[in-house]
Write an enzyme that holds these catalytic residues in place. Structure first.
Site, PDB file in Angstrom:
ATOM      1  N   CYS A  32       0.813  -1.223   0.000  1.00 25.14           N
ATOM      2  CA  CYS A  32       0.000   0.000   0.000  1.00 25.14           C
ATOM      3  C   CYS A  32       0.850   1.278   0.000  1.00 25.14           C
ATOM      4  O   CYS A  32       0.324   2.369  -0.200  1.00 25.14           O
ATOM      5  CB  CYS A  32      -0.940  -0.013   1.191  1.00 25.14           C
ATOM      6  SG  CYS A  32      -1.800  -1.577   1.339  1.00 25.14           S
ATOM      7  N   HIS A  77      -3.830   6.682   2.027  1.00 23.87           N
ATOM      8  CA  HIS A  77      -4.227   5.339   1.602  1.00 23.87           C
ATOM      9  C   HIS A  77      -5.613   5.027   2.158  1.00 23.87           C
ATOM     10  O   HIS A  77      -5.900   5.310   3.332  1.00 23.87           O
ATOM     11  CB  HIS A  77      -3.195   4.324   2.108  1.00 23.87           C
ATOM     12  CG  HIS A  77      -3.618   2.908   1.883  1.00 23.87           C
ATOM     13  ND1 HIS A  77      -4.080   2.461   0.665  1.00 23.87           N
ATOM     14  CD2 HIS A  77      -3.672   1.841   2.723  1.00 23.87           C
ATOM     15  CE1 HIS A  77      -4.393   1.183   0.769  1.00 23.87           C
ATOM     16  NE2 HIS A  77      -4.154   0.785   2.004  1.00 23.87           N
ATOM     17  N   ASN A 126     -10.247  -0.742  -0.785  1.00 25.38           N
ATOM     18  CA  ASN A 126      -8.806  -0.597  -0.588  1.00 25.38           C
ATOM     19  C   ASN A 126      -8.085  -1.145  -1.823  1.00 25.38           C
ATOM     20  O   ASN A 126      -8.162  -2.335  -2.105  1.00 25.38           O
ATOM     21  CB  ASN A 126      -8.428  -1.378   0.684  1.00 25.38           C
ATOM     22  CG  ASN A 126      -6.943  -1.400   0.960  1.00 25.38           C
ATOM     23  OD1 ASN A 126      -6.126  -1.077   0.111  1.00 25.38           O
ATOM     24  ND2 ASN A 126      -6.583  -1.818   2.168  1.00 25.38           N
TER      25      ASN A 126
HETATM   26  O1  UT7 Z   1      -4.211  -1.781   3.198  1.00 27.78           O
HETATM   27  C1  UT7 Z   1      -3.431  -2.278   4.202  1.00 27.78           C
HETATM   28  C2  UT7 Z   1      -3.780  -1.700   5.486  1.00 27.78           C
HETATM   29  N1  UT7 Z   1      -4.905  -2.388   6.040  1.00 27.78           N
HETATM   30  C3  UT7 Z   1      -5.560  -1.862   7.053  1.00 27.78           C
HETATM   31  O2  UT7 Z   1      -5.210  -0.778   7.468  1.00 27.78           O
HETATM   32  C4  UT7 Z   1      -6.675  -2.657   7.683  1.00 27.78           C
HETATM   33  C5  UT7 Z   1      -6.766  -2.325   9.138  1.00 27.78           C
HETATM   34  N2  UT7 Z   1      -7.790  -3.124   9.859  1.00 27.78           N
HETATM   35  C6  UT7 Z   1      -9.113  -2.890   9.721  1.00 27.78           C
HETATM   36  O3  UT7 Z   1      -9.521  -2.025   8.972  1.00 27.78           O
HETATM   37  C7  UT7 Z   1     -10.082  -3.708  10.561  1.00 27.78           C
HETATM   38  O4  UT7 Z   1      -9.341  -4.468  11.481  1.00 27.78           O
HETATM   39  C8  UT7 Z   1     -10.989  -4.650   9.727  1.00 27.78           C
HETATM   40  C9  UT7 Z   1     -12.000  -3.829   8.965  1.00 27.78           C
HETATM   41  C10 UT7 Z   1     -10.154  -5.448   8.759  1.00 27.78           C
HETATM   42  C11 UT7 Z   1     -11.749  -5.617  10.631  1.00 27.78           C
HETATM   43  O5  UT7 Z   1     -12.489  -4.898  11.615  1.00 27.78           O
HETATM   44  P1  UT7 Z   1     -12.491  -5.387  13.124  1.00 27.78           P
HETATM   45  O6  UT7 Z   1     -13.356  -4.448  13.857  1.00 27.78           O
HETATM   46  O7  UT7 Z   1     -11.055  -5.479  13.553  1.00 27.78           O
HETATM   47  O8  UT7 Z   1     -13.211  -6.793  13.034  1.00 27.78           O
HETATM   48  P2  UT7 Z   1     -12.686  -8.213  13.509  1.00 27.78           P
HETATM   49  O9  UT7 Z   1     -11.691  -8.750  12.546  1.00 27.78           O
HETATM   50  O10 UT7 Z   1     -12.290  -8.125  14.945  1.00 27.78           O
HETATM   51  O11 UT7 Z   1     -13.993  -9.088  13.428  1.00 27.78           O
HETATM   52  C12 UT7 Z   1     -15.103  -8.831  14.285  1.00 27.78           C
HETATM   53  C13 UT7 Z   1     -16.204  -9.840  13.996  1.00 27.78           C
HETATM   54  C14 UT7 Z   1     -15.740 -11.288  14.014  1.00 27.78           C
HETATM   55  O12 UT7 Z   1     -16.804 -12.053  14.549  1.00 27.78           O
HETATM   56  P3  UT7 Z   1     -16.740 -12.548  16.088  1.00 27.78           P
HETATM   57  O13 UT7 Z   1     -15.508 -13.377  16.183  1.00 27.78           O
HETATM   58  O14 UT7 Z   1     -16.678 -11.300  16.897  1.00 27.78           O
HETATM   59  O15 UT7 Z   1     -18.016 -13.303  16.222  1.00 27.78           O
HETATM   60  C15 UT7 Z   1     -15.583 -11.640  12.569  1.00 27.78           C
HETATM   61  O16 UT7 Z   1     -15.766 -13.025  12.320  1.00 27.78           O
HETATM   62  O17 UT7 Z   1     -16.721  -9.618  12.675  1.00 27.78           O
HETATM   63  C16 UT7 Z   1     -16.709 -10.855  11.951  1.00 27.78           C
HETATM   64  N3  UT7 Z   1     -16.468 -10.552  10.544  1.00 27.78           N
HETATM   65  C17 UT7 Z   1     -17.447 -10.308   9.653  1.00 27.78           C
HETATM   66  N4  UT7 Z   1     -18.788 -10.300   9.780  1.00 27.78           N
HETATM   67  C18 UT7 Z   1     -19.499  -9.986   8.689  1.00 27.78           C
HETATM   68  C19 UT7 Z   1     -15.267 -10.431   9.905  1.00 27.78           C
HETATM   69  N5  UT7 Z   1     -15.469 -10.109   8.622  1.00 27.78           N
HETATM   70  C20 UT7 Z   1     -16.814 -10.028   8.444  1.00 27.78           C
HETATM   71  C21 UT7 Z   1     -17.603  -9.714   7.333  1.00 27.78           C
HETATM   72  N6  UT7 Z   1     -18.951  -9.713   7.507  1.00 27.78           N
HETATM   73  N7  UT7 Z   1     -17.097  -9.425   6.110  1.00 27.78           N
END
Ligand code: UT7
Length: 324
Positions: A115, A251, A281
């Site tokens: 990125c 980004h 992204n």
């Molecule tokens: O380009 C490179 C740089 N990248 C970044 O900067 C990304 C930085 N990170 C983020 O933007 C966030 O961490 C994410 C958007 C990727 C994820 O958000 P989060 O709030 O950290 O969610 P999480 O991974 O902790 O997941 C929370 C819950 C989980 O369920 P449980 O375990 O709490 O029951 C996941 O299984 O959300 C669930 N989940 C989804 N649910 C519906 C994960 N993906 C999805 C989805 N739809 N697509």
């Protein structure tokens, strides 16, 4: 005393695939929802390739940037493409762009900095220009991430999009005012995708190709601490305050990251243009595509100060403060 040469952006262009995929479209093929994706990330839709290629979109974005700059392909003496999804291992995407544009006088190579790819590309071009090694360059950030994400992993595949953005850069006495960049390879596995497994029949290996995996929370923590610090460094180098910057072209990974950076810098969100709602992204493509959007909308005037910052895989980060 003679002024040290720097690089001015004199034209921008971009190219997105035709095929638009909404969050609702994704919710029909996996266990996700528009509510989850848009509230956690700010993403509502993205463009995903069907027939388009990384090089094809790069060439189109490059043509548009050259046209706006009023520069012919023959005038280019350097082409740098930031990408981790080139169509071939070799030739590089930059060499494909050189051939596609007919830029016969250019040296061409790719940079793999995920990125941060476009920013590292711009900084490399700026270093070449400052050293007197080139005068007119094309910098591109381009990706077809839809080919390397795991479509069975809803936590990553919903985040990414495809596309290419380009900028024509010319030697000038004003342009890039300050740069910061860095890498933290020890944290590389927080955002990783294996390139190829060993195909040697004499050696037993797991043949399964792996796709991109991300520890979202770790990358999020990295972004919200590293990016404001990197921005502060370029502001300090240039002797400017956050409010002196017209736009922060960052980004486009997550709206919450942008809001956090804005809060840390104490500048309003209207200084942070957004494209992730309709593009997702696009890794190295995010910054130049957004810069082109802002430019095409006529939002930039000569003399405006702009900060561009990329961050992600590697882990890597890079920031440029430019005068338009
Ligand atoms: O380009 C490179 C740089 N990248 C970044 O900067 C990304 C930085 N990170 C983020 O933007 C966030 O961490 C994410 C958007 C990727 C994820 O958000 P989060 O709030 O950290 O969610 P999480 O991974 O902790 O997941 C929370 C819950 C989980 O369920 P449980 O375990 O709490 O029951 C996941 O299984 O959300 C669930 N989940 C989804 N649910 C519906 C994960 N993906 C999805 C989805 N739809 N697509």
């Amino acid at each position: 005393m003679e002024n040290r040469l720097t690089s001015r952006i004199i034209g921008t262009g971009s190219c997105l695939p035709e095929n638009v995929v909404t969050n609702d479209d994704l919710s029909k093929i996996m266990d996700t929802s528009d509510e989850w994706i848009s509230s956690r990330t700010g993403i509502r839709k993205r463009h995903l390739v069907k027939e388009e290629t990384t090089a094809g979109m790069s060439i189109e974005a490059g043509k548009r940037a050259l046209q706006q700059a009023g520069v012919s392909p023959e005038e280019l003496d350097l082409i740098v493409v930031g990408t981790l999804t080139g169509d071939y291992i070799t030739p590089s995407t930059a060499c494909e762009v050189q051939a596609g544009l007919g830029a016969i006088n250019a040296t061409a190579f790719d940079i793999n900095a995920a990125c941060s790819g476009f920013i590292f590309g711009l900084q490399t071009v700026n270093a070449y220009i400052s050293a007197g090694m080139c005068k007119t360059a094309l910098v591109i950030g381009a990706e077809t991430l839809s080919k390397i994400v795991d479509w069975n992993d809803r936590s990553t595949c919903v985040l990414f999009g495809d596309g290419a953005g380009a900028a024509v850069v010319k030697a000038d006495t004003m342009g890039v005012l300050a740069c910061d960049h860095g890498s933290d390879g020890a944290k590389g596995m927080y955002l990783a995708g294996l390139n190829r497994t060993n195909n040697n029949p004499l050696i037993q290996t797991d043949k399964a190709l792996q796709y991109v995996q991300m520890d979202g929370q770790e990358v999020y923590k990295f972004a919200v601490s590293t990016v404001p610090a990197s921005i502060q460094k370029v502001l300090d180098q240039a002797g400017l305050a956050p409010e002196d910057i017209k736009y922060y072209v960052l980004h486009q990974a997550n709206l919450r990251i942008l809001q956090s950076v804005a809060k840390r810098l104490k500048v309003p969100m209207d200084r942070f243009p957004i494209s992730l709602d309709h593009c997702g992204n696009i890794s190295a493509g995010s910054v130049p595509i957004l810069l082109d959007e802002v430019n095409q909308k006529g939002m930039l005037q000569k003399g405006d100060k702009i900060i561009m910052s990329g961050f992600g895989g590697g882990l890597t980060w890079g920031t440029c403060l430019i005068e338009w």
